[in-house]
Scaffold this motif. Structure first.
Motif, mmCIF file in Angstrom:
data_model
loop_
_atom_site.group_PDB
_atom_site.id
_atom_site.type_symbol
_atom_site.label_atom_id
_atom_site.label_comp_id
_atom_site.label_asym_id
_atom_site.label_seq_id
_atom_site.Cartn_x
_atom_site.Cartn_y
_atom_site.Cartn_z
ATOM 1 N N SER A 109 -8.907 1.662 3.299
ATOM 2 C CA SER A 109 -7.959 2.321 2.404
ATOM 3 C C SER A 109 -8.660 3.357 1.533
ATOM 4 N N MET A 151 0.832 -1.207 0.000
ATOM 5 C CA MET A 151 0.000 0.000 0.000
ATOM 6 C C MET A 151 0.858 1.245 0.000
ATOM 7 N N THR A 162 -0.384 8.078 -0.895
ATOM 8 C CA THR A 162 -1.610 8.132 -1.682
ATOM 9 C C THR A 162 -2.833 7.968 -0.785
ATOM 10 N N HIS A 163 -2.716 7.073 0.201
ATOM 11 C CA HIS A 163 -3.819 6.879 1.146
ATOM 12 C C HIS A 163 -4.102 8.168 1.918
ATOM 13 N N GLN A 172 -6.757 4.861 -0.859
ATOM 14 C CA GLN A 172 -5.802 4.982 -1.960
ATOM 15 C C GLN A 172 -6.520 4.997 -3.305
ATOM 16 N N TYR A 187 1.267 4.649 1.309
ATOM 17 C CA TYR A 187 0.646 5.381 2.405
ATOM 18 C C TYR A 187 0.453 6.860 2.105
#
Length: 208
Positions: free
Chosen positions: A94, A1, A5-6, A96, A3
């Motif tokens: 999430s 993932m 972008t999240h 994202q 992070y």
């Protein structure tokens, strides 16, 4: 993932959500920090006292109200428990994909740092653990949570160093030795008792 972008996605949602107050954002960021420490696992246990301290929430009523609202509003999934150990669980959602769809392109290959959900086993034991990791390890060893608290609090004060001021190379081995000294260690299938130094003298003032 990824992070970053999240976080871009969740802050974009914060901006549009008029229901949120600063206390909600503060609590969410405290939960995000814990999620980060848990290597972005699907779900993890939480401790109200620790989260209140990080988020600077002084009221238990406010804490419970805010975390339930964050769950109701779709920021996370809260699974409360009336049992103090292992405690309530949280599943973070999430953001994202929502950020990527709103911006119309994929930023995951644009040089932003990514996090692998599966942690490196060597790093897992060499870096200082957080309190939740210690609690989970002691639970897996069938040891009481009070021993986990004593172990964690002791080594937090020493900076996770031995009596010779050397960094602890394997905190799980140190925790195992601690449980042996407490006389409350019941090895699981993942532990080899032949490598343990057993001492039933319980003395928390003595470094491992």
């Amino acid at each position: 993932m990824n992070y970053i972008t999240h976080l871009n996605g969740v802050f974009h949602r914060f901006e549009k959500d008029e229901r949120l107050k600063p206390v909600h954002i503060s609590l969410y960021m405290a939960l995000f920090q814990l999620w980060n420490q848990q290597h972005f696992s699907c779900e993890f246990y939480i401790r109200r006292e620790a989260l209140m301290q990080i988020s600077k929430i002084g009221s238990r009523t406010t804490f419970h109200k805010c975390i339930k609202q964050l769950s109701c509003w779709g920021y996370l999934k809260y699974h409360p428990s009336k049992r103090p150990y292992p405690g309530s669980k949280v599943e973070m959602i999430s953001f994202q994909s929502s950020y990527l769809s709103n911006n119309g392109h994929d930023n995951t290959n644009s040089g932003l740092p990514s996090i692998n959900v599966k942690p490196n086993k060597q790093q897992d034991v060499t870096r200082p653990p957080n309190e939740h990791e210690v609690m989970a390890f002691f639970k897996n060893c069938n040891s009481h949570f009070s021993e986990a608290e004593n172990f964690y609090n002791y080594y937090q004060k020493t900076g996770w160093k031995t009596k010779n001021l050397k960094p602890i190379e394997n905190w799980k081995q140190a925790a195992t030795n601690w449980m042996c000294r407490a006389g409350k260690f019941k090895p699981s299938k993942d532990h080899n008792q032949d490598h343990l130094i057993i001492d039933n003298n319980k003395n928390y003032d003595r470094p491992l």
